[in-house]
Design a protein around this motif. Structure first.
Motif, PDB file in Angstrom:
ATOM      1  N   ASP A 163      12.083   3.440 -39.023  1.00 52.88           N
ATOM      2  CA  ASP A 163      11.546   2.657 -40.146  1.00 52.88           C
ATOM      3  C   ASP A 163      11.380   3.590 -41.326  1.00 52.88           C
ATOM      4  OD1 ASP A 163      10.629   0.557 -41.604  1.00 52.88           O
ATOM      5  OD2 ASP A 163       8.945   0.064 -40.294  1.00 52.88           O
ATOM      6  N   SER A 164      10.921   3.045 -42.432  1.00 52.90           N
ATOM      7  CA  SER A 164      10.664   3.855 -43.629  1.00 52.90           C
ATOM      8  C   SER A 164       9.277   3.537 -44.162  1.00 52.90           C
ATOM      9  CB  SER A 164      11.708   3.569 -44.703  1.00 52.90           C
ATOM     10  OG  SER A 164      11.564   2.247 -45.195  1.00 52.90           O
ATOM     11  N   LYS A 165       8.761   4.426 -44.988  1.00 51.01           N
ATOM     12  CA  LYS A 165       7.438   4.224 -45.581  1.00 51.01           C
ATOM     13  C   LYS A 165       7.389   4.867 -46.955  1.00 51.01           C
ATOM     14  CE  LYS A 165       2.480   4.963 -44.967  1.00 51.01           C
ATOM     15  NZ  LYS A 165       2.169   3.551 -45.277  1.00 51.01           N
ATOM     16  N   MET A 166       6.651   4.223 -47.864  1.00 50.70           N
ATOM     17  CA  MET A 166       6.399   4.779 -49.183  1.00 50.70           C
ATOM     18  C   MET A 166       5.104   5.597 -49.132  1.00 50.70           C
ATOM     19  SD  MET A 166       8.590   4.029 -51.596  1.00 50.70           S
ATOM     20  CE  MET A 166       9.909   2.890 -51.983  1.00 50.70           C
ATOM     21  N   PHE A 167       5.215   6.890 -49.378  1.00 51.02           N
ATOM     22  CA  PHE A 167       4.041   7.767 -49.455  1.00 51.02           C
ATOM     23  C   PHE A 167       3.718   7.993 -50.928  1.00 51.02           C
ATOM     24  CE2 PHE A 167       5.888   8.733 -45.342  1.00 51.02           C
ATOM     25  CZ  PHE A 167       4.780   8.826 -44.516  1.00 51.02           C
ATOM     26  N   ALA A 168       2.543   7.557 -51.341  1.00 50.53           N
ATOM     27  CA  ALA A 168       2.161   7.652 -52.751  1.00 50.53           C
ATOM     28  C   ALA A 168       1.419   8.947 -53.031  1.00 50.53           C
ATOM     29  CB  ALA A 168       1.283   6.465 -53.139  1.00 50.53           C
ATOM     30  N   MET A 169       1.756   9.571 -54.150  1.00 47.73           N
ATOM     31  CA  MET A 169       1.028  10.753 -54.602  1.00 47.73           C
ATOM     32  C   MET A 169       0.038  10.307 -55.668  1.00 47.73           C
ATOM     33  SD  MET A 169       2.308  14.233 -56.563  1.00 47.73           S
ATOM     34  CE  MET A 169       2.135  13.478 -58.177  1.00 47.73           C
ATOM     35  N   GLY A 170      -1.231  10.266 -55.324  1.00 48.49           N
ATOM     36  CA  GLY A 170      -2.224   9.817 -56.284  1.00 48.49           C
ATOM     37  C   GLY A 170      -3.423   9.259 -55.562  1.00 48.49           C
ATOM     38  N   GLY A 171      -4.302   8.594 -56.296  1.00 46.64           N
ATOM     39  CA  GLY A 171      -5.552   8.104 -55.739  1.00 46.64           C
ATOM     40  C   GLY A 171      -5.474   6.723 -55.124  1.00 46.64           C
ATOM     41  N   SER A 172      -4.260   6.206 -54.882  1.00 47.73           N
ATOM     42  CA  SER A 172      -4.145   4.850 -54.341  1.00 47.73           C
ATOM     43  C   SER A 172      -4.495   4.795 -52.864  1.00 47.73           C
ATOM     44  CB  SER A 172      -2.724   4.321 -54.547  1.00 47.73           C
ATOM     45  OG  SER A 172      -1.786   5.142 -53.877  1.00 47.73           O
ATOM     46  N   TYR A 173      -4.543   5.953 -52.208  1.00 51.69           N
ATOM     47  CA  TYR A 173      -4.849   5.967 -50.776  1.00 51.69           C
ATOM     48  C   TYR A 173      -6.259   6.507 -50.553  1.00 51.69           C
ATOM     49  CZ  TYR A 173      -4.773   7.202 -45.851  1.00 51.69           C
ATOM     50  OH  TYR A 173      -5.080   7.318 -44.529  1.00 51.69           O
ATOM     51  N   LYS A 174      -7.050   5.794 -49.790  1.00 47.50           N
ATOM     52  CA  LYS A 174      -8.386   6.252 -49.441  1.00 47.50           C
ATOM     53  C   LYS A 174      -8.335   6.859 -48.049  1.00 47.50           C
ATOM     54  CE  LYS A 174     -10.886   2.906 -52.254  1.00 47.50           C
ATOM     55  NZ  LYS A 174     -11.932   1.858 -52.272  1.00 47.50           N
ATOM     56  N   PRO A 175      -8.628   8.152 -47.919  1.00 46.72           N
ATOM     57  CA  PRO A 175      -8.466   8.843 -46.634  1.00 46.72           C
ATOM     58  C   PRO A 175      -9.175   8.144 -45.486  1.00 46.72           C
ATOM     59  CG  PRO A 175      -8.974  10.400 -48.382  1.00 46.72           C
ATOM     60  CD  PRO A 175      -9.147   9.027 -48.965  1.00 46.72           C
ATOM     61  N   GLY A 176      -8.395   7.749 -44.515  1.00 43.19           N
ATOM     62  CA  GLY A 176      -8.951   7.188 -43.301  1.00 43.19           C
ATOM     63  C   GLY A 176      -9.574   5.822 -43.427  1.00 43.19           C
ATOM     64  N   LYS A 177      -9.423   5.165 -44.594  1.00 40.97           N
ATOM     65  CA  LYS A 177     -10.060   3.866 -44.786  1.00 40.97           C
ATOM     66  C   LYS A 177      -9.014   2.816 -45.149  1.00 40.97           C
ATOM     67  CE  LYS A 177     -14.410   5.823 -46.488  1.00 40.97           C
ATOM     68  NZ  LYS A 177     -15.372   5.845 -47.603  1.00 40.97           N
ATOM     69  N   PRO A 178      -9.071   1.656 -44.502  1.00 42.07           N
ATOM     70  CA  PRO A 178      -8.159   0.589 -44.879  1.00 42.07           C
ATOM     71  C   PRO A 178      -8.563  -0.022 -46.209  1.00 42.07           C
ATOM     72  CG  PRO A 178      -9.709  -0.199 -43.246  1.00 42.07           C
ATOM     73  CD  PRO A 178      -9.965   1.277 -43.413  1.00 42.07           C
ATOM     74  N   MET A 179      -7.708  -0.822 -46.782  1.00 42.11           N
ATOM     75  CA  MET A 179      -8.010  -1.493 -48.039  1.00 42.11           C
ATOM     76  C   MET A 179      -9.039  -2.594 -47.768  1.00 42.11           C
ATOM     77  SD  MET A 179      -7.282  -1.704 -51.319  1.00 42.11           S
ATOM     78  CE  MET A 179      -5.646  -1.047 -51.610  1.00 42.11           C
ATOM     79  N   MET A 180     -10.307  -2.348 -48.181  1.00 36.89           N
ATOM     80  CA  MET A 180     -11.383  -3.307 -47.966  1.00 36.89           C
ATOM     81  C   MET A 180     -11.735  -3.959 -49.293  1.00 36.89           C
ATOM     82  SD  MET A 180     -11.912  -2.900 -44.712  1.00 36.89           S
ATOM     83  CE  MET A 180     -13.500  -3.670 -44.374  1.00 36.89           C
ATOM     84  N   GLN A 181     -11.794  -5.297 -49.306  1.00 38.51           N
ATOM     85  CA  GLN A 181     -12.077  -6.030 -50.533  1.00 38.51           C
ATOM     86  C   GLN A 181     -13.021  -7.189 -50.230  1.00 38.51           C
ATOM     87  OE1 GLN A 181      -7.931  -6.907 -51.477  1.00 38.51           O
ATOM     88  NE2 GLN A 181      -7.983  -5.446 -53.149  1.00 38.51           N
ATOM     89  N   TRP A 182     -13.877  -7.532 -51.220  1.00 37.16           N
ATOM     90  CA  TRP A 182     -14.809  -8.640 -51.054  1.00 37.16           C
ATOM     91  C   TRP A 182     -14.059  -9.956 -51.065  1.00 37.16           C
ATOM     92  CZ3 TRP A 182     -19.677  -8.278 -49.539  1.00 37.16           C
ATOM     93  CH2 TRP A 182     -20.363  -7.064 -49.727  1.00 37.16           C
ATOM     94  N   ALA A 183     -14.394 -10.830 -50.118  1.00 37.04           N
ATOM     95  CA  ALA A 183     -13.758 -12.143 -50.013  1.00 37.04           C
ATOM     96  C   ALA A 183     -14.664 -13.044 -49.185  1.00 37.04           C
ATOM     97  CB  ALA A 183     -12.384 -12.023 -49.356  1.00 37.04           C
ATOM     98  N   PRO A 184     -14.495 -14.375 -49.310  1.00 36.66           N
ATOM     99  CA  PRO A 184     -15.278 -15.286 -48.459  1.00 36.66           C
ATOM    100  C   PRO A 184     -15.039 -14.993 -46.986  1.00 36.66           C
ATOM    101  CG  PRO A 184     -14.200 -16.499 -50.230  1.00 36.66           C
ATOM    102  CD  PRO A 184     -13.654 -15.098 -50.265  1.00 36.66           C
ATOM    103  N   ASN A 185     -16.060 -15.204 -46.173  1.00 35.68           N
ATOM    104  CA  ASN A 185     -15.956 -14.919 -44.743  1.00 35.68           C
ATOM    105  C   ASN A 185     -14.779 -15.666 -44.119  1.00 35.68           C
ATOM    106  OD1 ASN A 185     -18.200 -13.269 -44.785  1.00 35.68           O
ATOM    107  ND2 ASN A 185     -19.611 -14.908 -44.232  1.00 35.68           N
ATOM    108  N   GLY A 186     -13.941 -14.933 -43.384  1.00 26.84           N
ATOM    109  CA  GLY A 186     -12.803 -15.530 -42.723  1.00 26.84           C
ATOM    110  C   GLY A 186     -11.611 -15.795 -43.618  1.00 26.84           C
ATOM    111  N   GLN A 187     -11.675 -15.371 -44.893  1.00 26.65           N
ATOM    112  CA  GLN A 187     -10.565 -15.586 -45.830  1.00 26.65           C
ATOM    113  C   GLN A 187     -10.201 -14.265 -46.507  1.00 26.65           C
ATOM    114  OE1 GLN A 187     -11.331 -18.892 -48.525  1.00 26.65           O
ATOM    115  NE2 GLN A 187     -12.725 -19.809 -47.027  1.00 26.65           N
ATOM    116  N   PRO A 188      -9.617 -13.316 -45.779  1.00 22.22           N
ATOM    117  CA  PRO A 188      -9.302 -12.001 -46.367  1.00 22.22           C
ATOM    118  C   PRO A 188      -8.357 -12.115 -47.541  1.00 22.22           C
ATOM    119  CG  PRO A 188      -8.182 -12.309 -44.262  1.00 22.22           C
ATOM    120  CD  PRO A 188      -9.154 -13.434 -44.387  1.00 22.22           C
TER     121      PRO A 188
END
Length: 419
Positions: A163-188
């Motif tokens: 497979d392939s992957k895009m590795f970004a150089m910059g602050g778009s990646y938070k070390p060890g943390k998934p992308m967490m965002q506020w949303a209604p419960n059960g509706q990510p």
């Protein structure tokens, strides 16, 4: 009828008791501080002096400071919904305190509260910080069909996953943390398509016995577009005075540059040709080396990630599919057919890529100050994750989990697994 005198707080009563013991009873300041519970003798002397000079032990040395400051501002459900709308419009979708502060500056009626207070308010109003989802849907029937048909391939020990992957150089990646965002419960919330200004598009393959090198392909910042779309036939414009005969088609002199990896570039990555010859012998030859070392040269299987450039279709209209198939079958004893689309949970290489990215941003060993040094650090992180004794054990465990993934997918009737 006169108002009842205001009762002093326990804190002020302790101060006054200590001051009385020192000023009136002439008790030792250290002893007085110990009796009322002060940690320091200097604190006892401070309040004794204030009581003697000002006649009270209130804060800041003034009586006015003890007056009530009015009711604390509170939030309403309408404020919370307005905050969530602003969070949803924000690219990151996080930082309730940051967004609330901006709203308070723009609207005088919006209460000024601490970020933790707003986070608590969001949770009370049925919002939560959830892991965002990708913008695609899975096909349970296709996944179930593939998992049932791949039972006899023993991909946990005999498969190479690519497979392939895009590795970004910059602050778009938070070390060890998934992308967490506020949303209604059960509706990510779905992830947006924001792209980093500097990134590396890397191809690789992993097995339970070792991994290939990283091959940087089109999509990498600064990489020249050496591949163009196949030449198409276009109709030649007929002159105005020409007869109404059917016009002949003529070929374009030059195709358009491809925006991503095309079939020709993919075959060069497989065979280590053209510009990829500087990186290594290609994914296929590296796979042969790995499986020959462990005595599986005649039983291993090659897996493609299902991208359009990696098509294996043999239909009459397919042009690139037969070419891709011929290149792979010339080297690999077996070929994994029918890989389901949008199924990163079935492919162990996705976990390897995630571990490399996490290590790249958290391990102080990997540093860079420009894009070239970032690519060097990326290759070093890949070598650390997949090489050595620790890397071998990690690959054996990760790639060896495919059988568990396959069985879990069947158990869920083609649904997405936790992997």
């Amino acid at each position: 009828m006169s108002a009842a005198p205001k009762q002093l707080s326990k804190r002020v009563q302790r101060r006054m008791t200590c001051a009385y013991m020192i000023n009136d009873l002439r008790e030792d300041p250290a002893s007085a501080a110990h009796k009322v519970g002060f940690d320091r003798t200097s604190t006892a002397l401070k309040w004794a002096k204030q009581m003697e000079e000002h006649g009270h032990c209130l804060d800041n040395g003034t009586r006015e400071s003890a007056n009530p400051r009015g009711p604390k501002p509170s939030w309403t459900e309408e404020n919370v919904h307005k905050l969530h709308s602003a969070l949803h419009a924000d690219p990151t979708g996080t930082g309730a305190g940051r967004i609330a502060s901006t709203l308070a500056k723009e609207d005088d009626t919006f209460p000024k509260l601490h970020g933790t207070t707003w986070a608590r308010a969001l949770k009370l109003c049925d919002y939560s910080c959830q892991k965002s989802t990708m913008k695609y849907n899975i096909d349970p029937e296709q996944r179930l069909r593939f998992c049932n048909s791949s039972r006899d391939l023993s991909l946990s020990s005999n498969g190479m996953f690519t497979d392939s992957k895009m590795f970004a150089m910059g602050g778009s990646y938070k070390p060890g943390k998934p992308m967490m965002q506020w949303a209604p419960n059960g509706q990510p919330r779905q992830r947006d398509g924001a792209k980093a200004t500097h990134r590396v598009h890397a191809y690789a393959g992993v097995t339970a016995h070792g991994a290939t090198k990283l091959y940087f392909a089109s999509g990498t910042t600064g990489m020249k577009d050496n591949y163009k779309s196949p030449t198409k036939k276009v109709k030649k414009a007929a002159p105005a005075n020409a007869s109404r005969k059917r016009s002949r088609a003529q070929a374009d002199e030059e195709g358009k540059p491809l925006s991503g990896v095309g079939a020709e570039e993919w075959r060069n990555i497989l065979q280590g040709k053209a510009e990829f010859a500087r990186t290594g012998p290609g994914l296929l030859q590296e796979a042969v080396t790995i499986f020959t070392r462990v005595g599986k040269a005649r039983v291993w299987a090659f897996q493609c990630d299902g991208a359009s450039s990696q098509s294996l279709s043999q239909s009459g209209l397919a042009v690139q599919g037969p070419k891709n198939r011929a290149v792979i079958k010339a080297v690999a004893p077996k070929l994994v057919e029918g890989w389901p689309a949008h199924s990163p949970d079935l492919s162990p290489i996705e976990n390897v890529f995630s571990r490399v990215e996490w290590l790249l941003w958290t391990d102080p060993e990997f540093k860079w100050n420009d894009f070239e040094s970032f690519k060097v650090a990326l290759r070093a992180a890949w070598a650390k994750v997949t090489g050595g004794t620790a890397g071998s054990a990690y690959l054996k465990k990760t790639v060896g989990s495919f059988e568990k993934r396959r069985r879990k997918c069947i158990e869920l009737q083609g649904g997405r697994t936790k992997y």
